[in-house]
Enzyme design. Structure first.
Site, PDB file in Angstrom:
ATOM      1  N   ARG A 233       0.814  -1.227   0.000  1.00 47.71           N
ATOM      2  CA  ARG A 233       0.000   0.000   0.000  1.00 47.71           C
ATOM      3  C   ARG A 233       0.852   1.284   0.000  1.00 47.71           C
ATOM      4  NH1 ARG A 233      -3.243  -3.820   0.127  1.00 47.71           N
ATOM      5  NH2 ARG A 233      -2.216  -3.940  -1.849  1.00 47.71           N
TER       6      ARG A 233
ATOM      7  N   CYS B 251     -11.043  -1.073   3.168  1.00 42.21           N
ATOM      8  CA  CYS B 251     -10.387  -1.375   4.446  1.00 42.21           C
ATOM      9  C   CYS B 251      -9.895  -0.092   5.104  1.00 42.21           C
ATOM     10  CB  CYS B 251      -9.219  -2.328   4.221  1.00 42.21           C
ATOM     11  SG  CYS B 251      -9.791  -4.010   3.935  1.00 42.21           S
TER      12      CYS B 251
ATOM     13  N   GLU C 162      -5.136   2.813   6.678  1.00 44.40           N
ATOM     14  CA  GLU C 162      -4.917   2.677   5.235  1.00 44.40           C
ATOM     15  C   GLU C 162      -5.580   3.859   4.528  1.00 44.40           C
ATOM     16  OE1 GLU C 162      -5.587  -1.070   2.852  1.00 44.40           O
ATOM     17  OE2 GLU C 162      -6.924   0.246   1.750  1.00 44.40           O
TER      18      GLU C 162
HETATM   19  N1  EPU Z   1     -10.945 -12.242   9.029  1.00 44.86           N
HETATM   20  C1  EPU Z   1     -11.614 -12.467  10.220  1.00 44.86           C
HETATM   21  N2  EPU Z   1     -12.577 -11.578  10.595  1.00 44.86           N
HETATM   22  C2  EPU Z   1     -12.898 -10.499   9.845  1.00 44.86           C
HETATM   23  C3  EPU Z   1     -12.212 -10.269   8.635  1.00 44.86           C
HETATM   24  C4  EPU Z   1     -11.238 -11.167   8.242  1.00 44.86           C
HETATM   25  O1  EPU Z   1     -11.349 -13.411  10.931  1.00 44.86           O
HETATM   26  O2  EPU Z   1     -13.782  -9.745  10.259  1.00 44.86           O
HETATM   27  C5  EPU Z   1      -9.910 -13.203   8.609  1.00 44.86           C
HETATM   28  C6  EPU Z   1     -10.338 -13.939   7.333  1.00 44.86           C
HETATM   29  O3  EPU Z   1     -11.096 -15.052   7.646  1.00 44.86           O
HETATM   30  C7  EPU Z   1      -9.019 -14.272   6.691  1.00 44.86           C
HETATM   31  C8  EPU Z   1      -8.105 -13.119   7.097  1.00 44.86           C
HETATM   32  O4  EPU Z   1      -8.733 -12.493   8.220  1.00 44.86           O
HETATM   33  O5  EPU Z   1      -8.498 -15.443   7.247  1.00 44.86           O
HETATM   34  C9  EPU Z   1      -7.876 -12.123   5.963  1.00 44.86           C
HETATM   35  O6  EPU Z   1      -9.115 -11.567   5.550  1.00 44.86           O
HETATM   36  P1  EPU Z   1      -9.458 -11.213   4.016  1.00 44.86           P
HETATM   37  O7  EPU Z   1      -9.183 -12.368   3.142  1.00 44.86           O
HETATM   38  O8  EPU Z   1     -10.800 -10.610   3.998  1.00 44.86           O
HETATM   39  O9  EPU Z   1      -8.379 -10.177   3.588  1.00 44.86           O
HETATM   40  P2  EPU Z   1      -7.864  -8.836   4.279  1.00 44.86           P
HETATM   41  O10 EPU Z   1      -6.433  -9.039   4.521  1.00 44.86           O
HETATM   42  O11 EPU Z   1      -8.719  -8.433   5.420  1.00 44.86           O
HETATM   43  C10 EPU Z   1      -7.141  -7.682   2.047  1.00 44.86           C
HETATM   44  C11 EPU Z   1      -7.145  -6.242   1.613  1.00 44.86           C
HETATM   45  C12 EPU Z   1      -8.495  -5.905   0.997  1.00 44.86           C
HETATM   46  C13 EPU Z   1      -8.794  -6.842  -0.166  1.00 44.86           C
HETATM   47  C14 EPU Z   1      -8.764  -8.276   0.384  1.00 44.86           C
HETATM   48  C15 EPU Z   1      -9.014  -9.325  -0.694  1.00 44.86           C
HETATM   49  C16 EPU Z   1      -5.789  -4.862   3.135  1.00 44.86           C
HETATM   50  C17 EPU Z   1      -5.821  -4.007   4.337  1.00 44.86           C
HETATM   51  N3  EPU Z   1      -6.965  -5.390   2.789  1.00 44.86           N
HETATM   52  O12 EPU Z   1      -8.094  -7.787   3.116  1.00 44.86           O
HETATM   53  O13 EPU Z   1      -8.406  -4.601   0.484  1.00 44.86           O
HETATM   54  O14 EPU Z   1     -10.051  -6.560  -0.716  1.00 44.86           O
HETATM   55  O15 EPU Z   1      -7.471  -8.540   0.967  1.00 44.86           O
HETATM   56  O16 EPU Z   1      -8.100  -9.160  -1.730  1.00 44.86           O
HETATM   57  O17 EPU Z   1      -4.739  -5.045   2.517  1.00 44.86           O
HETATM   58  C18 EPU Z   1      -8.817  -2.283   0.712  1.00 44.86           C
HETATM   59  O18 EPU Z   1      -7.642  -2.146   0.416  1.00 44.86           O
HETATM   60  O19 EPU Z   1      -9.589  -1.327   0.908  1.00 44.86           O
HETATM   61  C19 EPU Z   1      -9.314  -3.639   0.847  1.00 44.86           C
HETATM   62  C20 EPU Z   1     -10.527  -3.885   1.266  1.00 44.86           C
END
Ligand code: EPU
Length: 298
Positions: free
Chosen positions: A176, A224, A294
């Site tokens: 990011r 996010c 972010e």
């Molecule tokens: N999880 C939880 N509880 C929650 C949310 C997530 O336990 O409320 C767990 C999920 O089960 C998973 C892990 O956390 O095991 C990661 O969650 P997820 O796959 O949703 O990905 P993320 O890391 O939270 C990132 C990006 C998102 C992007 C998604 C999918 C960041 C901060 N976020 O989310 O980007 O859409 O991967 O590619 O890098 C954004 O940048 O605005 C954004 C939403």
């Protein structure tokens, strides 16, 4: 600044300037007060003129892309908010080995164009809201890849209105963030590979399904809120701290994904800011991790 000097500052540019423009209409969260000046240059010449005038009058400049990753204070912004979303700044063109797109081009539309043209590379950005300028500047992406992987070059303008092109070898993309320090991203070229449109569409559909299942799409939000701390998930940390559905005023933590804050009609930017602080405190208490934002806050 008096009303008279306000209008004089951009004399001759009346077609592209508004005074006291409500910024809420220009952000995904639909929050925030007005900007002293709101400027919509249609080409590099107009942007150059805007930059010169702001510099001369020492008016701070803010660059607005799609407003997808942005929280604006209820008091608004004292300064000039420059939106690159008109005329030349929307252009896209196929080039040898990929696609060139100007700063204001919408990322979602670009992904779909790539599907139609059978060009692979940008589909990792499926579901990421925003414009080319914003996505490049912050190296937008997610679990499926980051935009930095496919950027061939970036055209930028400094706050002195100097324009130059930064090639791949001079660019550094990290989680990011990028080493692009120039005030404005004017456009970028993406290196894409030819592929079967059906295969690319399959990938786009899979990403959409994943996001639909895990993120509160279709609500007022800014994606996010926090960056993922190294090796951890901000969403999971917030979830573990029992913060899902926690509310302050019109702002609340999504029940579907802990790293999303949603805003009801009538919410204030201050509700979101208070909730951000509360989430940080509670996550720190529970996990001793300090969450970094972010989103950008003006
Ligand atoms: N999880 C939880 N509880 C929650 C949310 C997530 O336990 O409320 C767990 C999920 O089960 C998973 C892990 O956390 O095991 C990661 O969650 P997820 O796959 O949703 O990905 P993320 O890391 O939270 C990132 C990006 C998102 C992007 C998604 C999918 C960041 C901060 N976020 O989310 O980007 O859409 O991967 O590619 O890098 C954004 O940048 O605005 C954004 C939403």
């Amino acid at each position: 600044m008096s009303g008279k000097s306000q209008t004089k500052l951009f004399a001759g540019l009346e077609e592209i300037v508004s005074l006291d423009e409500p910024l809420a209409d220009h952000t995904w969260l639909r929050l925030g007060g007005p900007a002293t000046y709101y400027l919509r240059p249609r080409n590099v010449e107009e942007l150059t003129e805007v930059v010169h005038r702001c510099r001369q009058a020492e008016v701070p400049m803010y660059v607005l892309g799609g407003g997808a990753n942005l929280l604006i204070d209820d008091a608004g912004v004292r300064g000039a908010v420059v939106h690159l979303g008109q005329g030349e700044f929307l252009q896209t063109a196929l080039v040898d080995g990929g696609l060139r797109a100007a700063a204001g081009a919408d990322m979602g539309k670009l992904v779909l164009r790539c599907v139609r043209e059978g060009l692979s590379g940008l589909e990792c950005l499926t579901g990421i809201p925003g414009t080319v300028g914003g996505c490049v500047k912050m190296n937008a992406g997610g679990a499926f890849g980051d935009i930095g992987n496919i950027v061939e070059n970036v055209q930028v303008m400094t706050d002195d209105a100097e324009v130059f092109t930064r090639h791949r070898a001079e660019l550094a993309f990290a989680y990011r963030s990028t080493n692009i320090s120039a005030k404005f991203v004017l456009g970028a070229e993406f290196r894409l590979t030819e592929d079967d449109p059906h295969r690319i569409l399959q990938q786009v559909k899979q990403i959409w399904i994943y996001k639909k299942n895990t993120q509160p799409l279709g609500h007022r939000n800014a994606g996010c809120i926090f960056k993922n701390p190294r090796g951890l998930s901000a969403g999971a940390l917030i979830d573990r701290a029992g913060l899902k559905a926690r509310r302050i005023g019109g702002a609340y933590v999504s029940e579907k994904h802990g790293n999303f804050i949603l805003a009801d009609k009538g919410a204030k930017a201050s509700d979101v800011l208070k909730l951000i602080n509360l989430v940080r405190e509670e996550v720190y208490k529970k996990s001793e991790v300090y969450l970094e934002l972010e989103i950008e806050v003006w």
